[in-house]
Motif scaffolding. Sequence first.
Motif, PDB file in Angstrom:
ATOM      1  N   LYS A  44       0.864  -1.178   0.000  1.00 57.86           N
ATOM      2  CA  LYS A  44       0.000   0.000   0.000  1.00 57.86           C
ATOM      3  C   LYS A  44       0.900   1.226   0.000  1.00 57.86           C
ATOM      4  O   LYS A  44       1.854   1.299   0.761  1.00 57.86           O
ATOM      5  CB  LYS A  44      -0.888  -0.044   1.256  1.00 57.86           C
ATOM      6  N   TRP A  47      -2.408   6.364   2.429  1.00 57.63           N
ATOM      7  CA  TRP A  47      -3.407   6.122   3.462  1.00 57.63           C
ATOM      8  C   TRP A  47      -4.320   7.334   3.589  1.00 57.63           C
ATOM      9  O   TRP A  47      -4.207   8.117   4.540  1.00 57.63           O
ATOM     10  CB  TRP A  47      -2.715   5.855   4.804  1.00 57.63           C
ATOM     11  N   GLU A  49      -7.313   7.455   4.527  1.00 56.80           N
ATOM     12  CA  GLU A  49      -8.180   7.330   5.711  1.00 56.80           C
ATOM     13  C   GLU A  49      -7.547   7.906   6.974  1.00 56.80           C
ATOM     14  O   GLU A  49      -8.222   8.087   7.987  1.00 56.80           O
ATOM     15  CB  GLU A  49      -8.562   5.857   5.942  1.00 56.80           C
ATOM     16  N   THR A  61      -0.584   2.866  12.707  1.00 58.12           N
ATOM     17  CA  THR A  61      -1.395   2.212  11.680  1.00 58.12           C
ATOM     18  C   THR A  61      -0.563   1.885  10.445  1.00 58.12           C
ATOM     19  O   THR A  61      -0.636   0.778   9.910  1.00 58.12           O
ATOM     20  CB  THR A  61      -2.584   3.110  11.288  1.00 58.12           C
ATOM     21  N   ILE A  62       0.243   2.831  10.000  1.00 59.92           N
ATOM     22  CA  ILE A  62       1.077   2.617   8.805  1.00 59.92           C
ATOM     23  C   ILE A  62       2.069   1.485   9.042  1.00 59.92           C
ATOM     24  O   ILE A  62       2.220   0.593   8.209  1.00 59.92           O
ATOM     25  CB  ILE A  62       1.805   3.925   8.423  1.00 59.92           C
ATOM     26  N   GLU A  65       0.175  -1.904   9.148  1.00 55.04           N
ATOM     27  CA  GLU A  65      -0.310  -2.361   7.847  1.00 55.04           C
ATOM     28  C   GLU A  65       0.829  -2.725   6.900  1.00 55.04           C
ATOM     29  O   GLU A  65       0.640  -3.540   6.000  1.00 55.04           O
ATOM     30  CB  GLU A  65      -1.189  -1.285   7.205  1.00 55.04           C
TER      31      GLU A  65
END
Length: 107
Positions: A44, A47, A49, A61-62, A65
Motif C-alpha cells: 500500500k 493512506w 483514511e 497504523t502505517i 499495515e
Amino acid sequence: MKKLALVVAFLLLASLFQPLTARNLEIDVFQLDVAQSGCPGVTKNQWPELLGVPANFAKQTIQKENPKITDVPYVLNGSPVTLDFRCDRVRLFVNVLDIVVQTPRVT
C-alpha cells in the motif's frame, strides 16, 4: 499578558481549521503506483483514511499495515523536505497539534 493569551488562542483556533483547508488544497503533482515504484513488499502506498487523525495513531497504523515502512517522520506542514524517493519512508505532514493534514504516502 492579555495579548499573549489572544495570540495563543488565535493560533490554536487557526490550527483547528488547517485540516479542513488542507483537504481542499492538496494537489498531487504525480501519482506513483506501487507496482511502478520498484518497492518490493510495499503493498500500500498511501493512506487517505488517516487524514485528520493524530500523528501517533497514523504512525502505528502505517507500520502495522506495512512492516516494510520503517521511517515515519513527523513534518510540520509547509516545511521543506528533500525530493528523494525511499520505499521505507512515509512522511506525516502535521499541524501544530500533531494532526495529519496531508494524505500520508510512500515518499
